[in-house]
Design a protein around this motif. Structure first.
Motif, short mmCIF file in Angstrom:
data_model
loop_
_atom_site.label_atom_id
_atom_site.label_comp_id
_atom_site.label_asym_id
_atom_site.label_seq_id
_atom_site.Cartn_x
_atom_site.Cartn_y
_atom_site.Cartn_z
N MET A 1 0.84 -1.20 0.00
CA MET A 1 0.00 0.00 0.00
C MET A 1 0.87 1.24 0.00
SD MET A 1 -2.83 1.18 2.85
CE MET A 1 -3.58 2.80 2.75
N SER A 2 0.57 2.18 -0.89
CA SER A 2 1.31 3.43 -0.94
C SER A 2 0.70 4.42 0.05
CB SER A 2 1.26 4.02 -2.36
OG SER A 2 -0.07 4.33 -2.73
N PHE A 3 1.51 5.36 0.49
CA PHE A 3 1.07 6.36 1.46
C PHE A 3 1.36 7.75 0.88
CE2 PHE A 3 1.85 2.52 3.89
CZ PHE A 3 0.73 2.45 4.71
N PRO A 4 0.48 8.25 0.01
CA PRO A 4 0.72 9.55 -0.60
C PRO A 4 0.69 10.67 0.44
CG PRO A 4 -1.52 8.84 -1.03
CD PRO A 4 -0.82 7.67 -0.41
N LEU A 5 1.36 11.75 0.13
CA LEU A 5 1.35 12.92 1.00
C LEU A 5 -0.05 13.52 1.03
CD1 LEU A 5 3.07 14.91 2.72
CD2 LEU A 5 3.31 16.28 0.62
N ILE A 6 -0.52 13.81 2.23
CA ILE A 6 -1.83 14.44 2.42
C ILE A 6 -1.62 15.76 3.15
CG2 ILE A 6 -4.07 14.27 3.58
CD1 ILE A 6 -3.98 11.26 3.09
N THR A 7 -2.22 16.82 2.64
CA THR A 7 -2.12 18.14 3.23
C THR A 7 -3.25 18.37 4.21
OG1 THR A 7 -1.06 19.06 1.24
CG2 THR A 7 -2.08 20.63 2.77
N VAL A 8 -2.91 18.69 5.45
CA VAL A 8 -3.89 19.11 6.44
C VAL A 8 -3.90 20.64 6.45
CG1 VAL A 8 -4.56 19.12 8.87
CG2 VAL A 8 -3.57 17.06 7.85
N GLY A 9 -5.05 21.23 6.15
CA GLY A 9 -5.17 22.68 6.13
C GLY A 9 -5.93 23.19 7.35
N ILE A 10 -5.33 24.12 8.08
CA ILE A 10 -5.97 24.72 9.24
C ILE A 10 -6.04 26.23 9.03
CG2 ILE A 10 -5.87 25.11 11.74
CD1 ILE A 10 -4.26 22.53 12.00
N ILE A 11 -7.26 26.77 9.04
CA ILE A 11 -7.47 28.21 8.96
C ILE A 11 -7.73 28.70 10.38
CG2 ILE A 11 -8.74 30.08 7.87
CD1 ILE A 11 -7.35 28.04 5.96
N THR A 12 -7.03 29.75 10.79
CA THR A 12 -7.23 30.22 12.16
C THR A 12 -7.32 31.74 12.22
OG1 THR A 12 -6.38 30.04 14.43
CG2 THR A 12 -4.75 30.30 12.67
N TYR A 13 -8.16 32.19 13.14
CA TYR A 13 -8.32 33.63 13.38
C TYR A 13 -8.72 33.84 14.83
CZ TYR A 13 -10.22 38.35 13.35
OH TYR A 13 -10.48 39.66 13.66
N ASN A 14 -7.87 34.54 15.57
CA ASN A 14 -8.14 34.86 16.98
C ASN A 14 -8.60 33.62 17.76
OD1 ASN A 14 -7.40 37.46 16.45
ND2 ASN A 14 -9.43 38.37 16.79
N ALA A 15 -7.83 32.56 17.63
CA ALA A 15 -8.18 31.28 18.26
C ALA A 15 -7.10 30.81 19.23
CB ALA A 15 -8.42 30.23 17.18
N SER A 16 -6.54 31.75 19.98
CA SER A 16 -5.43 31.40 20.86
C SER A 16 -5.82 30.39 21.94
CB SER A 16 -4.87 32.66 21.52
OG SER A 16 -5.86 33.31 22.31
N GLU A 17 -7.11 30.32 22.27
CA GLU A 17 -7.55 29.40 23.32
C GLU A 17 -7.79 27.99 22.80
OE1 GLU A 17 -7.66 30.29 26.54
OE2 GLU A 17 -6.87 32.23 25.84
N THR A 18 -7.91 27.82 21.50
CA THR A 18 -8.30 26.51 20.96
C THR A 18 -7.37 25.96 19.90
OG1 THR A 18 -9.71 27.54 19.25
CG2 THR A 18 -10.75 27.02 21.37
N VAL A 19 -6.54 26.78 19.28
CA VAL A 19 -5.77 26.33 18.13
C VAL A 19 -4.77 25.24 18.49
CG1 VAL A 19 -3.93 28.07 18.27
CG2 VAL A 19 -4.62 27.13 16.03
N ASN A 20 -4.26 25.25 19.73
CA ASN A 20 -3.29 24.22 20.12
C ASN A 20 -3.85 22.82 19.98
OD1 ASN A 20 -1.61 26.33 20.75
ND2 ASN A 20 -1.25 25.73 22.87
N LYS A 21 -5.10 22.62 20.43
CA LYS A 21 -5.68 21.27 20.36
C LYS A 21 -5.94 20.86 18.91
CE LYS A 21 -10.63 22.46 20.89
NZ LYS A 21 -11.84 22.26 21.72
N ALA A 22 -6.25 21.83 18.04
CA ALA A 22 -6.45 21.51 16.63
C ALA A 22 -5.14 21.05 15.99
CB ALA A 22 -7.00 22.73 15.89
N ILE A 23 -4.05 21.74 16.30
CA ILE A 23 -2.75 21.36 15.75
C ILE A 23 -2.30 20.01 16.30
CG2 ILE A 23 -0.32 22.02 15.54
CD1 ILE A 23 -1.24 24.95 15.75
N GLN A 24 -2.48 19.81 17.60
CA GLN A 24 -2.12 18.52 18.20
C GLN A 24 -2.92 17.39 17.57
OE1 GLN A 24 0.31 17.79 20.00
NE2 GLN A 24 0.81 19.39 21.48
#
Length: 236
Positions: A1-24
Motif C-alpha cells: 500500500m502506498s502512502f501519498p502525501l496528504i495536506t492538512v489545512g488549518i485556517i485560524t483567526y483569533n483562536a489562541s484558546e483553541t488552536v493548540n488542540k487543533a494542531i495537536q
C-alpha cells in the motif's frame, strides 16, 4: 500500500484558546505522510505566536499569515495554492479529529473511486460530534454514508442543497471542517469563492455537484466540533 502525501489545512483567526488542540489533533494522526499548512487570517491576539511555536519544532508544519483579514474562503484557497499533497483535508481551529480520521477518509475515497466514480471527482465527509457551550452534545451525520453503493452525485445534490429535493442517502451536512478530497478536485472548480466569509462550504458543494462530483461519507463521528462563539461567527 502506498502512502501519498496528504495536506492538512488549518485556517485560524483569533483562536489562541483553541488552536493548540487543533494542531495537536493533526500531529496525532495515524497517517504519517502529512504536511500541515496553517493560515493565520491576520489575528489580533497571540494566535500567530502560538502556531509559530509549533512550526519551529516540527518540519511538517508551514505557517502563513494574511496581511489582512480576508475570511475563510480566501484563506482556504491559500491552503490549496500552497499544498503539495495529493489530497487535502481541512481541520478547523476549534475542533479535534480522531487519530484515524485522515486514514479513514483516504480509504473511503480510494475504495469509492475504484468501484463507482468512473473518473468523476469524489469528496468525502465524516459525521461529527457537536458540543455546545451549554454542554449539550449531538451527532450530526453526513451524506453518502451507505457503503458499497453509488453515492449522491451530480446536479441532484445541488438541487437537494438549494431546494430540499429528496435524494437517497443525502440527508446530512457537508461542512469544510470534515471534508477531504484530492487536490485536483478543489482545483477543478476553482477552489472556494473568496467573497464568502461564512458558508463557503455550501457554495463549494453546489459548484462541485454541478461539475459532476460524488459525495461520500463516513458514519463514525471522526470530528469533535466545539461550537465556540467568536467575532467572525455571527449572522452579519
Amino acid at each position: 500500500m502506498s502512502f501519498p502525501l496528504i495536506t492538512v489545512g488549518i485556517i485560524t483567526y483569533n483562536a489562541s484558546e483553541t488552536v493548540n488542540k487543533a494542531i495537536q489533533s493533526a500531529l496525532s494522526q495515524s497517517w504519517r505522510s502529512i504536511e500541515i499548512i496553517i493560515i493565520d487570517d491576520c489575528s489580533t491576539d497571540d494566535t500567530f505566536k502560538k502556531i509559530n511555536s509549533f512550526a519551529i519544532n516540527n518540519r511538517k508544519i508551514s505557517v502563513f499569515r494574511n496581511n489582512n483579514n480576508y475570511g475563510v474562503g480566501f484563506s482556504r484557497n491559500r491552503v490549496i495554492k500552497e499544498a503539495k499533497g495529493e489530497f487535502v483535508v481541512f481541520f478547523d481551529d476549534d475542533d479535534e479529529s480522531l487519530k484515524n480520521r485522515v486514514s479513514e477518509q483516504y480509504n473511503r475515497i480510494k475504495d469509492y473511486e475504484n468501484k463507482f466514480a468512473n473518473g468523476a471527482p469524489v469528496i468525502c465527509y465524516t459525521a461529527r460530534k457537536i458540543i455546545y457551550q451549554n454542554g449539550k452534545m449531538r451527532i450530526e451525520k453526513t451524506m453518502g454514508q451507505i457503503l458499497d453503493k453509488l453515492g449522491p452525485n451530480g446536479p441532484a445534490v445541488a438541487r437537494r442543497v438549494l431546494h430540499g429535493e429528496p435524494l437517497m442517502d443525502a440527508y446530512g451536512s457537508c461542512p469544510t471542517c470534515s471534508q477531504m478530497a484530492r487536490l485536483n478536485t478543489y482545483k477543478l472548480v476553482g477552489g472556494f469563492d473568496p467573497l464568502f466569509r461564512r458558508g463557503e462550504d455550501t457554495d463549494f458543494n453546489i459548484r462541485l455537484a454541478i461539475a459532476g462530483g460524488h459525495f461520500v461519507g463516513i458514519s463514525e463521528p471522526l470530528v469533535i466540533q466545539t461550537m465556540t462563539l467568536t467575532s467572525d461567527k455571527s449572522l452579519h
